[in-house]
Enzyme design. Sequence first.
Site, PDB file in Angstrom:
ATOM      1  N   HIS A 168      12.950  15.797  -8.214  1.00 31.62           N
ATOM      2  CA  HIS A 168      12.789  16.828  -7.306  1.00 31.62           C
ATOM      3  C   HIS A 168      13.302  18.366  -7.368  1.00 31.62           C
ATOM      4  CE1 HIS A 168      12.301  12.649  -5.775  1.00 31.62           C
ATOM      5  NE2 HIS A 168      11.177  13.288  -5.404  1.00 31.62           N
ATOM      6  N   SER A 175       7.381  12.066  -1.812  1.00 31.40           N
ATOM      7  CA  SER A 175       8.635  12.535  -1.574  1.00 31.40           C
ATOM      8  C   SER A 175       8.904  14.246  -1.499  1.00 31.40           C
ATOM      9  CB  SER A 175       9.652  11.994  -2.567  1.00 31.40           C
ATOM     10  OG  SER A 175       8.936  12.185  -3.889  1.00 31.40           O
ATOM     11  N   ASP A 230      17.363  16.959  -7.946  1.00 26.57           N
ATOM     12  CA  ASP A 230      17.666  15.614  -8.725  1.00 26.57           C
ATOM     13  C   ASP A 230      16.914  15.468  -9.895  1.00 26.57           C
ATOM     14  OD1 ASP A 230      15.270  14.553  -7.704  1.00 26.57           O
ATOM     15  OD2 ASP A 230      16.196  13.255  -6.206  1.00 26.57           O
TER      16      ASP A 230
END
Length: 367
Positions: free
Chosen positions: A333, A41, A330
């Site tokens: 991340h 991600s 977040d």
Amino acid sequence: MKGAIVLLGLVVVGALVGAVAASAGVVRRPVVPAMFVLGDSTLDVGNNNHLPGKDVPRANQPFYGVDFPGRAIATGRFSNGYNIADFIAKYLGFEKSPLAYLVLKSRNYLIPSALTRGVSYASAGAGILDSTSAEISIPLSKQVRYFAATKAEMEAAVGRGNVSRLLAHSFFLLGVGSNDLFQSTATTQGDVIALYTALISNYTAAITDLYGMGARKFGFISVSPLGCVPAVRVLNATGACNDAMNQIAMGFTATLKSALAGLAPKLPGLVYSLGDSFAALETTFSNPQAAGYENADSACCGSGRLGAEGGYCTRNSKLCTDHDAYVYWDWIHSTQRAAELGAQALFNEGPAQVTAPISFGQLAHER
Ligand SMILES: *[C@@H]1O[C@H](CO)[C@@H](O)[C@H](O)[C@H]1NC(C)=O
Ligand SMILES: *[C@@H]1O[C@H](CO)[C@@H](O)[C@H](O)[C@H]1NC(C)=O
Ligand SMILES: *[C@@H]1O[C@H](CO)[C@@H](O)[C@H](O)[C@H]1NC(C)=O
């Protein structure tokens, strides 16, 4: 390691003091013909938006992308804007990360992109092991298969010789392993070593496969201090990093470092750079202000304590005021700003260098 939450990626951020040659000025022509990206991600630019299933992690809604340059939309990046793949691409002379493989396929534009800029296979949740979230992501082994399919199509279009030359000079960016470590249940030292062995064996297999298909320049981003992401900190009443988790991540980085040093001589012509995220983050966590941040422990977009009690960033989250002042966007991340500093660190040379044996910039200019 124990713990009920399933985490699907990580942040790679870096503090940087001093000049960064790579970020200065406008690069007219990319220094490599193309860039191929494999990982999780931290690098995903939209592949997961095209995966079916309700449990697939996707950054396809606000407030993801709220600062995305040019148009504030959620693109699939787990960031308020660009991610670290975009900045690395910029420093190599491209506009941003190459587009996601599944996006390119859906637009019938795979080969034009592969031949001029490259392709991103990165997928949020992906692991080195197929057993890590394979049902909700594209695991590394499948990303390699997608690359093989791309290469076959490229050869059909422009011939083997041309593709072989292009790939030999292209930049292969790999960043994966965090999800395997997050999801591991290893507790004893023996378990941890067995895990490292399995991970390195499969990572080596993937690298060797890519090399067999003509890849020569590899830029690796190691796993970062997983124990310091807000999602993990929030589990501690004091908000402290989880030292045990950081130890496991640090041990993996060290194991990868020696595995690459052993592998490279067996694959003639292979050149690589390994970016150490722990080194890049040292200053950030010890002195966030000096690194240019106001906050290094909370999610800018989230809810509850440390912005980490409500899971991913959504349109119902609370937003911090100054997005650039936060390390984390977040609960897992990094912000666009932290991704930018992290990418700069990978190109940095000299006393503050976090890469070995050479920097990403030196790697790009090899041969
Ligand atoms: C390890 O890698 C091999 C070869 O790429 C792959 O076939 C296998 O499924 C992988 N194993 C796991 C556990 O991921
Ligand atoms: C491949 O390369 C050759 C010579 O380098 C060139 O003449 C040819 O046009 C290329 N093929 C294609 C299909 O682009
Ligand atoms: C919380 O963090 C502190 C400081 O690292 C540590 O001593 C303590 O054991 C942690 N508590 C839990 C429940 O993990």
